[in-house]
Design an enzyme around this catalytic site. Sequence first.
Site, PDB file in Angstrom:
ATOM      1  N   GLU A   1       2.066  11.481  32.412  1.00 19.06           N
ATOM      2  CA  GLU A   1       3.307  10.797  31.598  1.00 19.06           C
ATOM      3  C   GLU A   1       3.477  11.690  30.277  1.00 19.06           C
ATOM      4  O   GLU A   1       2.411  12.082  29.609  1.00 19.06           O
ATOM      5  CB  GLU A   1       2.889   9.393  31.396  1.00 19.06           C
ATOM      6  CG  GLU A   1       3.612   8.370  32.209  1.00 19.06           C
ATOM      7  CD  GLU A   1       5.009   8.163  31.888  1.00 19.06           C
ATOM      8  OE1 GLU A   1       5.710   8.868  31.179  1.00 19.06           O
ATOM      9  OE2 GLU A   1       5.358   7.021  31.965  1.00 19.06           O
ATOM     10  N   ASP A   2       4.750  11.697  29.620  1.00 23.03           N
ATOM     11  CA  ASP A   2       4.996  12.275  28.436  1.00 23.03           C
ATOM     12  C   ASP A   2       4.370  10.992  27.311  1.00 23.03           C
ATOM     13  O   ASP A   2       3.424  11.534  26.470  1.00 23.03           O
ATOM     14  CB  ASP A   2       6.130  12.602  28.036  1.00 23.03           C
ATOM     15  CG  ASP A   2       7.197  11.714  28.515  1.00 23.03           C
ATOM     16  OD1 ASP A   2       6.957  10.521  28.850  1.00 23.03           O
ATOM     17  OD2 ASP A   2       8.385  11.862  28.292  1.00 23.03           O
TER      18      ASP A   2
ATOM     19  N   ASP B   1       4.937   3.738  26.048  1.00 21.53           N
ATOM     20  CA  ASP B   1       5.564   3.038  24.849  1.00 21.53           C
ATOM     21  C   ASP B   1       5.253   1.452  24.976  1.00 21.53           C
ATOM     22  O   ASP B   1       4.267   1.047  24.894  1.00 21.53           O
ATOM     23  CB  ASP B   1       6.960   3.517  24.657  1.00 21.53           C
ATOM     24  CG  ASP B   1       7.545   2.993  23.409  1.00 21.53           C
ATOM     25  OD1 ASP B   1       7.056   2.573  22.461  1.00 21.53           O
ATOM     26  OD2 ASP B   1       8.906   2.864  23.602  1.00 21.53           O
ATOM     27  N   THR B   2       6.246   1.072  25.578  1.00 24.26           N
ATOM     28  CA  THR B   2       6.239  -0.493  26.008  1.00 24.26           C
ATOM     29  C   THR B   2       5.460  -0.376  27.291  1.00 24.26           C
ATOM     30  O   THR B   2       4.548  -1.650  27.195  1.00 24.26           O
ATOM     31  CB  THR B   2       7.661  -1.006  26.373  1.00 24.26           C
ATOM     32  OG1 THR B   2       8.036  -0.482  27.532  1.00 24.26           O
ATOM     33  CG2 THR B   2       8.691  -0.793  25.328  1.00 24.26           C
TER      34      THR B   2
ATOM     35  N   THR C   1       7.574   1.453  32.068  1.00 23.14           N
ATOM     36  CA  THR C   1       7.967   2.669  33.130  1.00 23.14           C
ATOM     37  C   THR C   1       6.399   2.917  33.799  1.00 23.14           C
ATOM     38  O   THR C   1       6.286   3.056  34.951  1.00 23.14           O
ATOM     39  CB  THR C   1       8.219   4.070  32.329  1.00 23.14           C
ATOM     40  OG1 THR C   1       9.303   3.733  31.666  1.00 23.14           O
ATOM     41  CG2 THR C   1       8.310   5.127  33.102  1.00 23.14           C
TER      42      THR C   1
ATOM     43  N   ASP D   1      12.700  14.002  24.715  1.00 22.57           N
ATOM     44  CA  ASP D   1      14.069  14.425  24.201  1.00 22.57           C
ATOM     45  C   ASP D   1      14.683  13.150  23.383  1.00 22.57           C
ATOM     46  O   ASP D   1      14.186  12.181  23.423  1.00 22.57           O
ATOM     47  CB  ASP D   1      15.000  14.586  25.751  1.00 22.57           C
ATOM     48  CG  ASP D   1      15.423  13.239  26.019  1.00 22.57           C
ATOM     49  OD1 ASP D   1      14.593  12.356  26.380  1.00 22.57           O
ATOM     50  OD2 ASP D   1      16.460  13.000  26.475  1.00 22.57           O
TER      51      ASP D   1
HETATM   52  P1  5GP Z   1       8.009   2.689  28.327  1.00 21.31           P
HETATM   53  O1  5GP Z   1       8.741   2.276  29.450  1.00 21.31           O
HETATM   54  O2  5GP Z   1       6.481   2.961  28.063  1.00 21.31           O
HETATM   55  O3  5GP Z   1       8.712   1.894  26.979  1.00 21.31           O
HETATM   56  O4  5GP Z   1       8.633   4.204  27.828  1.00 21.31           O
HETATM   57  C1  5GP Z   1       8.359   5.276  28.423  1.00 21.31           C
HETATM   58  C2  5GP Z   1       9.500   6.295  28.358  1.00 21.31           C
HETATM   59  O5  5GP Z   1      10.148   6.210  27.216  1.00 21.31           O
HETATM   60  C3  5GP Z   1       8.952   7.564  28.171  1.00 21.31           C
HETATM   61  O6  5GP Z   1       8.538   8.212  29.396  1.00 21.31           O
HETATM   62  C4  5GP Z   1       9.807   8.595  27.297  1.00 21.31           C
HETATM   63  O7  5GP Z   1      10.604   9.080  28.102  1.00 21.31           O
HETATM   64  C5  5GP Z   1      10.517   7.380  26.726  1.00 21.31           C
HETATM   65  N1  5GP Z   1       9.926   7.165  25.243  1.00 21.31           N
HETATM   66  C6  5GP Z   1       9.076   6.184  24.669  1.00 21.31           C
HETATM   67  N2  5GP Z   1       8.984   6.756  23.198  1.00 21.31           N
HETATM   68  C7  5GP Z   1       9.552   7.898  23.034  1.00 21.31           C
HETATM   69  C8  5GP Z   1       9.680   8.659  21.712  1.00 21.31           C
HETATM   70  O8  5GP Z   1       9.109   8.250  20.745  1.00 21.31           O
HETATM   71  N3  5GP Z   1      10.452   9.619  21.932  1.00 21.31           N
HETATM   72  C9  5GP Z   1      11.038  10.023  23.209  1.00 21.31           C
HETATM   73  N4  5GP Z   1      11.794  11.045  23.116  1.00 21.31           N
HETATM   74  N5  5GP Z   1      10.985   9.154  24.278  1.00 21.31           N
HETATM   75  C10 5GP Z   1      10.261   8.285  24.168  1.00 21.31           C
END
Ligand code: 5GP
Length: 185
Positions: free
Chosen positions: A100-101, A104-105, A108, A165
């Site tokens: 994964e890049d 965050d929450t 994903t 991005d």
């Molecule tokens: P989650 O489902 O954990 O909230 O979010 C994961 C996805 O949200 C990451 O794979 C990424 O694509 C996007 N994301 C979360 N935080 C950031 C951030 O600070 N910058 C960017 N560009 N994408 C983010």
Amino acid sequence: MHPHLESVLWTDDQISRRISDLAAQISADFLACSPPPVFIGVATGAFLFLADLVRKIDLPITVDLIRAESYGSGTVSNEAPTISFGLKVDIKDRHVILVEDIVDTGHTLSRVSEHLKSKGASSVSVCTLLDKPTRRKVNLQLVGDEKYYRGFECPDYFVVGYGLDFAELYRNLPYIGVLKSEHYE
Ligand code: 5GP
């Protein structure tokens, strides 16, 4: 530094050195894994990280991609990301390392991990370049020998570069930095 950025958090050298450490750790941890693990990158954000990581893994691994849509063109995470393209490799009874890049929450990661288990993966470990633990809503439960690797803990800023991005821009920057708010508000 790109003029739309407020600051650079990690330079390309720092990223490269950290990836070498992660790759050495993963290569050691999965040395006895037979068959060797399948690395699955989450497109598009993990494309550079996946490419740099697997080139430093010293095992005869398999590589594939999966796509999860979470943000559209905004900066607020989606609670129900969808998986919009599937795998080519059969992962039944295989140990998977999900690349994964950023986590965050955690929505994903949980969604993709469930999907991989529903395809028969015997374990799903995670290797994320960035982790924003203060924003976590869903905690992934690791079981058995599943591992969680992370490159850097990321402060609660919207970051771009090195695959990440905003509205499909900035992915090609070789470093990771904080986007000035005037460019996304
Ligand atoms: P989650 O489902 O954990 O909230 O979010 C994961 C996805 O949200 C990451 O794979 C990424 O694509 C996007 N994301 C979360 N935080 C950031 C951030 O600070 N910058 C960017 N560009 N994408 C983010």
